[in-house]
Design a protein around this motif. Sequence first.
Motif, PDB file in Angstrom:
ATOM      1  N   ILE A  26      38.535  80.330 -62.070  1.00  0.00           N
ATOM      2  CA  ILE A  26      37.653  79.172 -62.126  1.00  0.00           C
ATOM      3  C   ILE A  26      38.520  77.925 -62.042  1.00  0.00           C
ATOM      4  N   GLU A  27      38.298  77.123 -61.015  1.00  0.00           N
ATOM      5  CA  GLU A  27      39.067  75.901 -60.829  1.00  0.00           C
ATOM      6  C   GLU A  27      38.435  74.715 -61.548  1.00  0.00           C
ATOM      7  N   ASP A  28      37.109  74.735 -61.657  1.00  0.00           N
ATOM      8  CA  ASP A  28      36.431  73.609 -62.298  1.00  0.00           C
ATOM      9  C   ASP A  28      35.019  74.029 -62.680  1.00  0.00           C
ATOM     10  N   VAL A  29      34.485  73.355 -63.687  1.00  0.00           N
ATOM     11  CA  VAL A  29      33.086  73.516 -64.072  1.00  0.00           C
ATOM     12  C   VAL A  29      32.504  72.115 -64.217  1.00  0.00           C
ATOM     13  N   VAL A  30      31.385  71.891 -63.567  1.00  0.00           N
ATOM     14  CA  VAL A  30      30.692  70.604 -63.649  1.00  0.00           C
ATOM     15  C   VAL A  30      29.310  70.866 -64.225  1.00  0.00           C
ATOM     16  N   ILE A  31      28.998  70.164 -65.298  1.00  0.00           N
ATOM     17  CA  ILE A  31      27.697  70.332 -65.942  1.00  0.00           C
ATOM     18  C   ILE A  31      26.943  69.012 -65.848  1.00  0.00           C
ATOM     19  N   ASP A  32      25.761  69.069 -65.239  1.00  0.00           N
ATOM     20  CA  ASP A  32      24.908  67.890 -65.121  1.00  0.00           C
ATOM     21  C   ASP A  32      23.681  68.108 -65.996  1.00  0.00           C
ATOM     22  N   GLY A  33      23.750  67.591 -67.211  1.00  0.00           N
ATOM     23  CA  GLY A  33      22.658  67.729 -68.155  1.00  0.00           C
ATOM     24  C   GLY A  33      21.500  66.788 -67.879  1.00  0.00           C
ATOM     25  N   ARG A  34      21.698  65.800 -66.993  1.00  0.00           N
ATOM     26  CA  ARG A  34      20.623  64.865 -66.646  1.00  0.00           C
ATOM     27  C   ARG A  34      19.673  65.444 -65.607  1.00  0.00           C
ATOM     28  N   ALA A  35      20.156  66.390 -64.830  1.00  0.00           N
ATOM     29  CA  ALA A  35      19.293  67.021 -63.814  1.00  0.00           C
ATOM     30  C   ALA A  35      18.225  67.848 -64.514  1.00  0.00           C
ATOM     31  N   ARG A  36      17.076  68.007 -63.876  1.00  0.00           N
ATOM     32  CA  ARG A  36      15.993  68.827 -64.426  1.00  0.00           C
ATOM     33  C   ARG A  36      15.660  69.928 -63.454  1.00  0.00           C
ATOM     34  N   PRO A  37      15.904  71.184 -63.756  1.00  0.00           N
ATOM     35  CA  PRO A  37      16.613  71.636 -64.953  1.00  0.00           C
ATOM     36  C   PRO A  37      18.105  71.316 -64.862  1.00  0.00           C
ATOM     37  N   PRO A  38      18.806  71.359 -65.989  1.00  0.00           N
ATOM     38  CA  PRO A  38      20.243  71.078 -65.978  1.00  0.00           C
ATOM     39  C   PRO A  38      20.976  71.999 -65.007  1.00  0.00           C
ATOM     40  N   ARG A  39      22.073  71.500 -64.434  1.00  0.00           N
ATOM     41  CA  ARG A  39      22.840  72.256 -63.433  1.00  0.00           C
ATOM     42  C   ARG A  39      24.241  72.538 -63.964  1.00  0.00           C
ATOM     43  N   ILE A  40      24.636  73.808 -63.857  1.00  0.00           N
ATOM     44  CA  ILE A  40      26.001  74.232 -64.180  1.00  0.00           C
ATOM     45  C   ILE A  40      26.623  74.712 -62.878  1.00  0.00           C
ATOM     46  N   THR A  41      27.672  74.019 -62.432  1.00  0.00           N
ATOM     47  CA  THR A  41      28.360  74.387 -61.192  1.00  0.00           C
ATOM     48  C   THR A  41      29.735  74.934 -61.547  1.00  0.00           C
ATOM     49  N   VAL A  42      30.006  76.156 -61.113  1.00  0.00           N
ATOM     50  CA  VAL A  42      31.287  76.810 -61.343  1.00  0.00           C
ATOM     51  C   VAL A  42      31.995  76.895 -59.994  1.00  0.00           C
ATOM     52  N   ILE A  43      33.154  76.269 -59.904  1.00  0.00           N
ATOM     53  CA  ILE A  43      33.930  76.270 -58.660  1.00  0.00           C
ATOM     54  C   ILE A  43      35.080  77.261 -58.830  1.00  0.00           C
ATOM     55  N   ALA A  44      35.101  78.265 -57.972  1.00  0.00           N
ATOM     56  CA  ALA A  44      36.078  79.343 -58.088  1.00  0.00           C
ATOM     57  C   ALA A  44      36.855  79.495 -56.789  1.00  0.00           C
ATOM     58  N   ASP A  45      38.069  80.013 -56.914  1.00  0.00           N
ATOM     59  CA  ASP A  45      38.910  80.234 -55.750  1.00  0.00           C
ATOM     60  C   ASP A  45      39.762  81.469 -55.997  1.00  0.00           C
ATOM     61  N   GLY A  46      40.202  82.085 -54.927  1.00  0.00           N
ATOM     62  CA  GLY A  46      41.058  83.260 -55.015  1.00  0.00           C
ATOM     63  C   GLY A  46      41.805  83.457 -53.713  1.00  0.00           C
ATOM     64  N   ASP A  47      42.670  84.441 -53.701  1.00  0.00           N
ATOM     65  CA  ASP A  47      43.443  84.710 -52.485  1.00  0.00           C
ATOM     66  C   ASP A  47      42.547  85.197 -51.355  1.00  0.00           C
ATOM     67  N   ASP A  48      41.435  85.855 -51.693  1.00  0.00           N
ATOM     68  CA  ASP A  48      40.440  86.228 -50.694  1.00  0.00           C
ATOM     69  C   ASP A  48      39.335  85.184 -50.746  1.00  0.00           C
ATOM     70  N   PRO A  49      38.874  84.704 -49.598  1.00  0.00           N
ATOM     71  CA  PRO A  49      37.812  83.691 -49.609  1.00  0.00           C
ATOM     72  C   PRO A  49      36.530  84.229 -50.245  1.00  0.00           C
ATOM     73  N   LEU A  50      35.802  83.354 -50.895  1.00  0.00           N
ATOM     74  CA  LEU A  50      34.496  83.731 -51.443  1.00  0.00           C
ATOM     75  C   LEU A  50      33.516  83.919 -50.293  1.00  0.00           C
ATOM     76  N   ASP A  51      32.850  85.066 -50.269  1.00  0.00           N
ATOM     77  CA  ASP A  51      31.788  85.275 -49.291  1.00  0.00           C
ATOM     78  C   ASP A  51      30.457  85.300 -50.038  1.00  0.00           C
ATOM     79  N   LEU A  52      29.362  85.353 -49.321  1.00  0.00           N
ATOM     80  CA  LEU A  52      28.046  85.280 -49.955  1.00  0.00           C
ATOM     81  C   LEU A  52      27.787  86.441 -50.911  1.00  0.00           C
TER      82      LEU A  52
END
Length: 180
Positions: A26-52
């Motif tokens: 996990i490179e970063d976590v962004v939490i937007d508590g003002r959004a409805r509903p609140p949004r938790i964004t987890v940004i991840a990275d690895g040696d293999d690219p993230l696919d769907l």
Amino acid sequence: MTTGLPSPTQVIELLGGEFARAGYEIEDVVIDGRARPPRITVIADGDDPLDLDTIATLSRSASALLDDLDRVRDRYVLEVSSPGVDRPLTSEKHFRRARGRKVEIALSDGSQLTGRVGETREHAIALVVRAGREWTVREIPLAEVVKAVVQVEFSPPSQTELELATGVTRGRADRTEAGT
């Protein structure tokens, strides 16, 4: 009603092991508590690219872990994402993960280079650049890199350029990388 959302640090502590087992950090976590509903964004990275498929799997396991928290009382939206091309390359692992990608690099001497990232080794990167009509590999010490960003490409690289950067020939692994 206020939500009992966890902090970014708590999310990283909660999900870090699960992501690591899948080969990502996990490179970063962004939490937007003002959004409805609140949004938790987890940004991840690895040696293999993230696919769907991987994003879906990580999202399901992250959601299950977050749902078990007493602090998450209300609904939330969870997004698992990769850093994206606009993230600056700032560490050796970023360059390693960008192997084969075209980058623009500003060096400490004021010069700029555009090339394709090759192998990363001992605090340096191999950068495939055009020298006249030929492709050449330059070793760039990471300590000399002031800024580096991935360039968006709309056409594929030349076969020679790709081979120099990754050892891959038109979708076929090089003999040394394939172990044959």
